[in-house]
Design a protein around this motif. Sequence first.
Motif, mmCIF file in Angstrom:
data_model
loop_
_atom_site.group_PDB
_atom_site.id
_atom_site.type_symbol
_atom_site.label_atom_id
_atom_site.label_comp_id
_atom_site.label_asym_id
_atom_site.label_seq_id
_atom_site.Cartn_x
_atom_site.Cartn_y
_atom_site.Cartn_z
ATOM 1 N N LEU A 1 -34.576 -53.039 43.862
ATOM 2 C CA LEU A 1 -34.121 -53.650 42.533
ATOM 3 C C LEU A 1 -35.158 -53.238 41.259
ATOM 4 C CD1 LEU A 1 -31.017 -53.637 41.117
ATOM 5 C CD2 LEU A 1 -31.521 -56.031 41.228
ATOM 6 N N PRO A 2 -36.070 -54.102 41.494
ATOM 7 C CA PRO A 2 -37.177 -53.906 40.296
ATOM 8 C C PRO A 2 -37.735 -52.363 40.109
ATOM 9 C CG PRO A 2 -37.911 -55.748 41.557
ATOM 10 C CD PRO A 2 -36.706 -55.081 42.044
ATOM 11 N N LEU A 3 -37.901 -51.654 41.066
ATOM 12 C CA LEU A 3 -38.439 -50.339 40.933
ATOM 13 C C LEU A 3 -37.357 -49.300 40.514
ATOM 14 C CD1 LEU A 3 -40.475 -49.669 44.194
ATOM 15 C CD2 LEU A 3 -41.207 -50.069 41.898
ATOM 16 N N SER A 4 -35.977 -49.654 40.576
ATOM 17 C CA SER A 4 -34.625 -48.922 40.178
ATOM 18 C C SER A 4 -34.220 -49.338 38.735
ATOM 19 C CB SER A 4 -33.639 -49.256 40.922
ATOM 20 O OG SER A 4 -34.004 -48.829 42.515
ATOM 21 N N ARG A 5 -34.979 -50.096 38.036
ATOM 22 C CA ARG A 5 -34.625 -50.649 36.871
ATOM 23 C C ARG A 5 -34.390 -49.508 35.719
ATOM 24 N NH1 ARG A 5 -38.759 -54.830 34.250
ATOM 25 N NH2 ARG A 5 -38.321 -55.853 36.241
ATOM 26 N N PRO A 6 -34.790 -48.361 35.830
ATOM 27 C CA PRO A 6 -34.526 -47.465 34.582
ATOM 28 C C PRO A 6 -33.224 -46.798 35.006
ATOM 29 C CG PRO A 6 -36.911 -47.060 35.455
ATOM 30 C CD PRO A 6 -36.256 -48.131 36.225
ATOM 31 N N GLY A 7 -32.835 -46.616 36.456
ATOM 32 C CA GLY A 7 -31.467 -46.349 36.850
ATOM 33 C C GLY A 7 -30.503 -47.454 36.443
ATOM 34 N N VAL A 8 -30.723 -48.661 36.522
ATOM 35 C CA VAL A 8 -29.629 -49.686 36.225
ATOM 36 C C VAL A 8 -29.394 -49.576 34.642
ATOM 37 C CG1 VAL A 8 -29.514 -52.149 36.238
ATOM 38 C CG2 VAL A 8 -30.490 -51.176 38.244
ATOM 39 N N VAL A 9 -30.469 -49.476 34.111
ATOM 40 C CA VAL A 9 -30.438 -49.462 32.538
ATOM 41 C C VAL A 9 -29.666 -48.361 32.018
ATOM 42 C CG1 VAL A 9 -31.626 -49.197 30.277
ATOM 43 C CG2 VAL A 9 -32.430 -50.997 32.173
ATOM 44 N N ALA A 10 -29.943 -47.259 32.769
ATOM 45 C CA ALA A 10 -29.064 -45.951 32.310
ATOM 46 C C ALA A 10 -27.758 -46.216 32.644
ATOM 47 C CB ALA A 10 -29.655 -44.565 33.088
ATOM 48 N N GLY A 11 -27.272 -46.668 33.911
ATOM 49 C CA GLY A 11 -25.961 -46.864 34.264
ATOM 50 C C GLY A 11 -25.109 -47.626 33.364
ATOM 51 N N VAL A 12 -25.858 -48.993 33.077
ATOM 52 C CA VAL A 12 -25.454 -50.054 32.231
ATOM 53 C C VAL A 12 -24.954 -49.359 30.724
ATOM 54 C CG1 VAL A 12 -25.359 -52.180 31.119
ATOM 55 C CG2 VAL A 12 -26.202 -51.942 33.490
ATOM 56 N N LEU A 13 -25.718 -48.639 30.234
ATOM 57 C CA LEU A 13 -25.776 -47.928 28.932
ATOM 58 C C LEU A 13 -24.745 -46.925 29.098
ATOM 59 C CD1 LEU A 13 -29.512 -47.643 27.543
ATOM 60 C CD2 LEU A 13 -27.499 -49.534 27.018
ATOM 61 N N LEU A 14 -24.612 -46.205 29.945
ATOM 62 C CA LEU A 14 -23.652 -44.939 30.174
ATOM 63 C C LEU A 14 -22.332 -45.527 30.362
ATOM 64 C CD1 LEU A 14 -25.653 -42.375 32.435
ATOM 65 C CD2 LEU A 14 -24.907 -42.133 30.061
ATOM 66 N N VAL A 15 -21.980 -46.638 30.906
ATOM 67 C CA VAL A 15 -20.767 -47.240 30.926
ATOM 68 C C VAL A 15 -20.323 -48.045 29.893
ATOM 69 C CG1 VAL A 15 -19.639 -48.967 32.329
ATOM 70 C CG2 VAL A 15 -20.802 -47.118 33.650
ATOM 71 N N PHE A 16 -21.199 -49.021 29.460
ATOM 72 C CA PHE A 16 -20.759 -50.013 28.422
ATOM 73 C C PHE A 16 -20.438 -49.283 27.141
ATOM 74 C CE2 PHE A 16 -22.213 -53.092 24.909
ATOM 75 C CZ PHE A 16 -21.110 -53.916 25.119
ATOM 76 N N ILE A 17 -21.480 -48.344 26.460
ATOM 77 C CA ILE A 17 -21.143 -47.731 25.368
ATOM 78 C C ILE A 17 -19.742 -46.819 25.298
ATOM 79 C CG2 ILE A 17 -22.224 -46.109 23.484
ATOM 80 C CD1 ILE A 17 -24.785 -47.035 24.524
ATOM 81 N N PRO A 18 -19.481 -46.081 25.938
ATOM 82 C CA PRO A 18 -18.320 -45.262 25.977
ATOM 83 C C PRO A 18 -17.105 -46.435 26.129
ATOM 84 C CG PRO A 18 -19.363 -44.613 27.781
ATOM 85 C CD PRO A 18 -20.084 -45.449 26.957
ATOM 86 N N LEU A 19 -17.144 -47.201 26.868
ATOM 87 C CA LEU A 19 -16.107 -47.996 27.361
ATOM 88 C C LEU A 19 -15.641 -49.058 26.107
ATOM 89 C CD1 LEU A 19 -15.918 -50.327 30.643
ATOM 90 C CD2 LEU A 19 -15.126 -51.099 28.424
ATOM 91 N N MET A 20 -16.719 -49.351 25.237
ATOM 92 C CA MET A 20 -16.325 -50.069 24.141
ATOM 93 C C MET A 20 -15.510 -49.401 23.028
ATOM 94 S SD MET A 20 -17.579 -53.421 23.996
ATOM 95 C CE MET A 20 -17.846 -53.813 22.437
ATOM 96 N N GLY A 21 -15.795 -48.145 22.940
ATOM 97 C CA GLY A 21 -15.039 -47.451 22.207
ATOM 98 C C GLY A 21 -13.789 -46.736 22.703
ATOM 99 N N ASP A 22 -13.516 -46.766 23.917
ATOM 100 C CA ASP A 22 -12.282 -46.169 24.501
ATOM 101 C C ASP A 22 -10.911 -46.660 24.117
ATOM 102 O OD1 ASP A 22 -10.493 -45.057 26.529
ATOM 103 O OD2 ASP A 22 -11.271 -46.008 27.994
ATOM 104 N N TYR A 23 -9.939 -45.877 23.530
ATOM 105 C CA TYR A 23 -8.913 -46.153 23.140
ATOM 106 C C TYR A 23 -7.706 -45.541 23.965
ATOM 107 C CZ TYR A 23 -8.041 -41.900 20.830
ATOM 108 O OH TYR A 23 -7.974 -40.339 20.575
ATOM 109 N N ILE A 24 -8.073 -44.878 24.834
ATOM 110 C CA ILE A 24 -7.079 -43.962 25.653
ATOM 111 C C ILE A 24 -6.441 -44.810 26.828
ATOM 112 C CG2 ILE A 24 -6.471 -42.063 27.332
ATOM 113 C CD1 ILE A 24 -8.465 -40.305 25.663
ATOM 114 N N THR A 25 -7.596 -45.555 27.392
ATOM 115 C CA THR A 25 -7.080 -46.473 28.614
ATOM 116 C C THR A 25 -6.392 -47.564 28.070
ATOM 117 O OG1 THR A 25 -9.181 -45.712 29.637
ATOM 118 C CG2 THR A 25 -7.795 -47.616 30.577
ATOM 119 N N ALA A 26 -6.799 -48.216 26.805
ATOM 120 C CA ALA A 26 -5.972 -49.426 26.465
ATOM 121 C C ALA A 26 -4.706 -49.046 25.870
ATOM 122 C CB ALA A 26 -6.762 -50.057 25.211
#
Length: 305
Positions: free
Chosen positions: A208-233
């Motif tokens: 997990l520590p060696l995979s930190r860049p992938g974790v950060v990238a995944g969290v950002l790729l999900v969180f940022i567009p999810l917060m602005g999503d209005y179609i699903t809501a």
Amino acid sequence: MPDSPASPRRSLGGLLAVPAWIWLLVFFVAPVGLVVWYSFGYKPGIFGTHANDVLSLDRYAEALSPTFFTTFQNTLWVGVLGTALCFLIGAPVAYWMAFKVRPQRRGLLIALVLIPFWTNFLIRTIGWQVILAPEGWLSQGLQSIGMLDGPLDLLYTRTAVLIGVVYNYLPLMILPLFVAFDRVGPAVREASKDLGAGKVTTFFRVTLPLSRPGVVAGVLLVFIPLMGDYITATVLGGAKGNMVGQLVASQFQTAQNWALGSAMAVVLMLVIALTIAVAALLLWALSLPFRARNRLALGQQEVAS
């Protein structure tokens, strides 16, 4: 002049970046700047959309009023919980694909993860509306086996919105995690096991520590567009699933109040940035004891040697 041969290469590299900078300026910086400019204006009349002859912060005060503040809280709740669920579901899947599946089959599994993106986002969400409907096949199936006494009462709730966002954004978490896990070579994990660490310890202290860049990238790729999503809501939540994206869209499309919609959009961007900053600060603070322990153990080994 030892640096002279390298200077044309640097100039060529700078020229290659020009299209990207132009794209960034035209399609990101300029639209965001226009939204910020509109947020300081007002709605001039019934048939007007915006005016900036008088600048003020009144639209921000209106956007943060109790009427809309609850929607911001609901959006943040859905964003954080949806991102956490995507990570909890996506991490085991990515780990299994990277370490347990033979390399010959990984391409097929990656294609299966990407298949949902071959269908329009709106159509995928409407598909969940059909599944979660009280008269849908899921409701009838659960009733037929005795798990429900009546129709499924899940559609047009925040739970339905959460199910929809996890389904829609889960591939964006799995792919960067898979790439990060795949880069952690088997030799590193085998070395950890040879030193006496179990599978769980190896995962949390090495993989997990060696995979930190992938974790950060995944969290950002999900969180940022999810917060602005209005179609699903809109499709799955209805009136009970209000999110800020719906408010922004309604202000631009229905109310024709571009100034208030712009202020809401700016506040949403600030909330996203603040949430990411707070999460990064918390992770940094939580990692301090582990870093101190590792430094202490290394220092003891040096003294012993």
